[in-house]
Design a protein around this motif. Structure first.
Motif, PDB file in Angstrom:
ATOM      1  N   ILE A  12       0.980  -1.114  -0.004  1.00  0.00           N
ATOM      2  CA  ILE A  12      -0.065   0.074  -0.058  1.00  0.00           C
ATOM      3  C   ILE A  12       1.055   1.226  -0.156  1.00  0.00           C
ATOM      4  O   ILE A  12       1.768   1.205   0.930  1.00  0.00           O
ATOM      5  N   LYS A  13       0.681   2.057  -0.818  1.00  0.00           N
ATOM      6  CA  LYS A  13       1.451   3.440  -0.942  1.00  0.00           C
ATOM      7  C   LYS A  13       0.364   4.626  -1.355  1.00  0.00           C
ATOM      8  O   LYS A  13      -0.529   4.213  -2.048  1.00  0.00           O
ATOM      9  N   TYR A  14       0.621   5.673  -0.691  1.00  0.00           N
ATOM     10  CA  TYR A  14      -0.366   6.872  -0.909  1.00  0.00           C
ATOM     11  C   TYR A  14       0.557   7.995  -1.603  1.00  0.00           C
ATOM     12  O   TYR A  14       1.712   8.119  -1.889  1.00  0.00           O
ATOM     13  N   PHE A  15      -0.198   8.454  -2.673  1.00  0.00           N
ATOM     14  CA  PHE A  15       0.194   9.605  -3.692  1.00  0.00           C
ATOM     15  C   PHE A  15      -0.673  10.883  -3.458  1.00  0.00           C
ATOM     16  O   PHE A  15      -1.668  10.852  -3.893  1.00  0.00           O
ATOM     17  N   SER A  16      -0.063  11.809  -2.721  1.00  0.00           N
ATOM     18  CA  SER A  16      -0.710  13.128  -2.301  1.00  0.00           C
ATOM     19  C   SER A  16      -0.649  14.035  -3.467  1.00  0.00           C
ATOM     20  O   SER A  16       0.218  14.018  -4.019  1.00  0.00           O
ATOM     21  N   ASP A  17      -1.828  14.607  -3.677  1.00  0.00           N
ATOM     22  CA  ASP A  17      -1.910  15.877  -4.539  1.00  0.00           C
ATOM     23  C   ASP A  17      -1.024  16.740  -4.273  1.00  0.00           C
ATOM     24  O   ASP A  17      -0.027  17.434  -5.233  1.00  0.00           O
ATOM     25  N   ARG A  18      -0.693  17.248  -3.048  1.00  0.00           N
ATOM     26  CA  ARG A  18       0.169  18.317  -2.432  1.00  0.00           C
ATOM     27  C   ARG A  18       1.825  17.805  -3.041  1.00  0.00           C
ATOM     28  O   ARG A  18       2.221  18.530  -3.439  1.00  0.00           O
ATOM     29  N   LYS A  19       1.901  16.700  -2.547  1.00  0.00           N
ATOM     30  CA  LYS A  19       3.353  16.094  -2.867  1.00  0.00           C
ATOM     31  C   LYS A  19       3.755  16.480  -4.335  1.00  0.00           C
ATOM     32  O   LYS A  19       4.923  16.731  -4.775  1.00  0.00           O
ATOM     33  N   TYR A  20       2.916  15.840  -5.292  1.00  0.00           N
ATOM     34  CA  TYR A  20       2.849  15.780  -6.698  1.00  0.00           C
ATOM     35  C   TYR A  20       2.414  16.886  -7.469  1.00  0.00           C
ATOM     36  O   TYR A  20       2.696  17.156  -8.743  1.00  0.00           O
ATOM     37  N   GLY A  21       2.024  17.950  -6.727  1.00  0.00           N
ATOM     38  CA  GLY A  21       1.583  19.286  -7.492  1.00  0.00           C
ATOM     39  C   GLY A  21       0.050  19.268  -8.055  1.00  0.00           C
ATOM     40  O   GLY A  21      -0.329  20.359  -8.222  1.00  0.00           O
ATOM     41  N   SER A  22      -0.583  18.125  -8.319  1.00  0.00           N
ATOM     42  CA  SER A  22      -1.980  17.999  -8.907  1.00  0.00           C
ATOM     43  C   SER A  22      -2.316  16.863  -8.804  1.00  0.00           C
ATOM     44  O   SER A  22      -1.696  15.632  -8.635  1.00  0.00           O
ATOM     45  N   ALA A  23      -3.661  16.732  -8.830  1.00  0.00           N
ATOM     46  CA  ALA A  23      -4.382  15.125  -8.875  1.00  0.00           C
ATOM     47  C   ALA A  23      -4.014  14.642 -10.180  1.00  0.00           C
ATOM     48  O   ALA A  23      -3.473  13.057  -9.960  1.00  0.00           O
ATOM     49  N   GLU A  24      -3.503  15.086 -11.240  1.00  0.00           N
ATOM     50  CA  GLU A  24      -3.219  14.309 -12.570  1.00  0.00           C
ATOM     51  C   GLU A  24      -1.780  13.813 -12.210  1.00  0.00           C
ATOM     52  O   GLU A  24      -1.523  12.502 -12.723  1.00  0.00           O
ATOM     53  N   GLU A  25      -0.859  14.546 -11.603  1.00  0.00           N
ATOM     54  CA  GLU A  25       0.550  14.173 -11.492  1.00  0.00           C
ATOM     55  C   GLU A  25       0.609  12.876 -10.254  1.00  0.00           C
ATOM     56  O   GLU A  25       1.308  12.058 -10.514  1.00  0.00           O
ATOM     57  N   ALA A  26      -0.516  13.131  -9.506  1.00  0.00           N
ATOM     58  CA  ALA A  26      -0.351  12.258  -8.525  1.00  0.00           C
ATOM     59  C   ALA A  26      -0.740  10.787  -8.891  1.00  0.00           C
ATOM     60  O   ALA A  26      -0.218   9.578  -8.680  1.00  0.00           O
ATOM     61  N   LEU A  27      -1.788  10.850  -9.997  1.00  0.00           N
ATOM     62  CA  LEU A  27      -2.342   9.672 -10.441  1.00  0.00           C
ATOM     63  C   LEU A  27      -1.208   9.030 -11.357  1.00  0.00           C
ATOM     64  O   LEU A  27      -1.057   7.675 -11.491  1.00  0.00           O
ATOM     65  N   LYS A  28      -0.543   9.766 -12.165  1.00  0.00           N
ATOM     66  CA  LYS A  28       0.586   9.277 -12.911  1.00  0.00           C
ATOM     67  C   LYS A  28       1.564   8.498 -12.084  1.00  0.00           C
ATOM     68  O   LYS A  28       2.048   7.590 -12.391  1.00  0.00           O
ATOM     69  N   ALA A  29       1.829   9.045 -11.074  1.00  0.00           N
ATOM     70  CA  ALA A  29       2.947   8.474 -10.045  1.00  0.00           C
ATOM     71  C   ALA A  29       2.292   7.024  -9.659  1.00  0.00           C
ATOM     72  O   ALA A  29       3.004   6.225  -9.696  1.00  0.00           O
ATOM     73  N   ALA A  30       0.839   7.147  -9.251  1.00  0.00           N
ATOM     74  CA  ALA A  30       0.604   5.929  -8.551  1.00  0.00           C
ATOM     75  C   ALA A  30       0.526   4.759  -9.842  1.00  0.00           C
ATOM     76  O   ALA A  30       0.959   3.649  -9.508  1.00  0.00           O
ATOM     77  N   LEU A  31      -0.002   5.095 -11.092  1.00  0.00           N
ATOM     78  CA  LEU A  31       0.165   4.273 -12.164  1.00  0.00           C
ATOM     79  C   LEU A  31       1.594   3.722 -12.475  1.00  0.00           C
ATOM     80  O   LEU A  31       1.682   2.570 -12.761  1.00  0.00           O
ATOM     81  N   ALA A  32       2.438   4.774 -12.568  1.00  0.00           N
ATOM     82  CA  ALA A  32       3.689   4.219 -12.705  1.00  0.00           C
ATOM     83  C   ALA A  32       4.424   3.201 -11.553  1.00  0.00           C
ATOM     84  O   ALA A  32       5.186   2.266 -11.671  1.00  0.00           O
ATOM     85  N   CYS A  33       3.994   3.556 -10.282  1.00  0.00           N
ATOM     86  CA  CYS A  33       4.517   2.680  -9.166  1.00  0.00           C
ATOM     87  C   CYS A  33       3.898   1.276  -9.498  1.00  0.00           C
ATOM     88  O   CYS A  33       4.565   0.300  -9.024  1.00  0.00           O
ATOM     89  N   LYS A  34       2.404   1.327  -9.743  1.00  0.00           N
ATOM     90  CA  LYS A  34       1.754   0.220  -9.818  1.00  0.00           C
ATOM     91  C   LYS A  34       2.287  -0.749 -11.064  1.00  0.00           C
ATOM     92  O   LYS A  34       2.623  -1.960 -10.903  1.00  0.00           O
ATOM     93  N   GLU A  35       2.718  -0.169 -12.081  1.00  0.00           N
ATOM     94  CA  GLU A  35       3.292  -1.000 -13.028  1.00  0.00           C
ATOM     95  C   GLU A  35       4.706  -1.560 -12.619  1.00  0.00           C
ATOM     96  O   GLU A  35       5.240  -2.653 -13.084  1.00  0.00           O
TER      97      GLU A  35
END
Length: 72
Positions: free
Chosen positions: A35-58
């Protein structure tokens, strides 16, 4: 932001000022959970947080696949 359903990734969106807005990646195999969390604040936006989550998942699923091949 409305997104389509993505397996293993959940959006957490609260009112402004709440402690966490972002995505949670949760993958479990053989009774082991990742389990890992991707914060909008840390990544700058919801879109960037989602991209990071997808990359981590792959990356994590590829690692699991490699371990499965190695163990066989």
């Amino acid at each position: 932001m409305k997104t389509k359903r993505i397996k293993n990734i959940t959006r957490y969106s609260y009112k402004a000022g709440q402690p966490f807005n972002g995505y949670r990646l949760a993958v479990s195999r053989n009774r082991k959970a990742f389990i890992k969390y991707f914060s909008d604040r840390k990544y700058g936006s919801a879109e960037e947080a989602l991209k990071a989550a997808l990359a981590c998942k792959e990356e994590y699923l590829a690692k699991l696949a490699a371990e499965t091949v190695t163990e066989s």
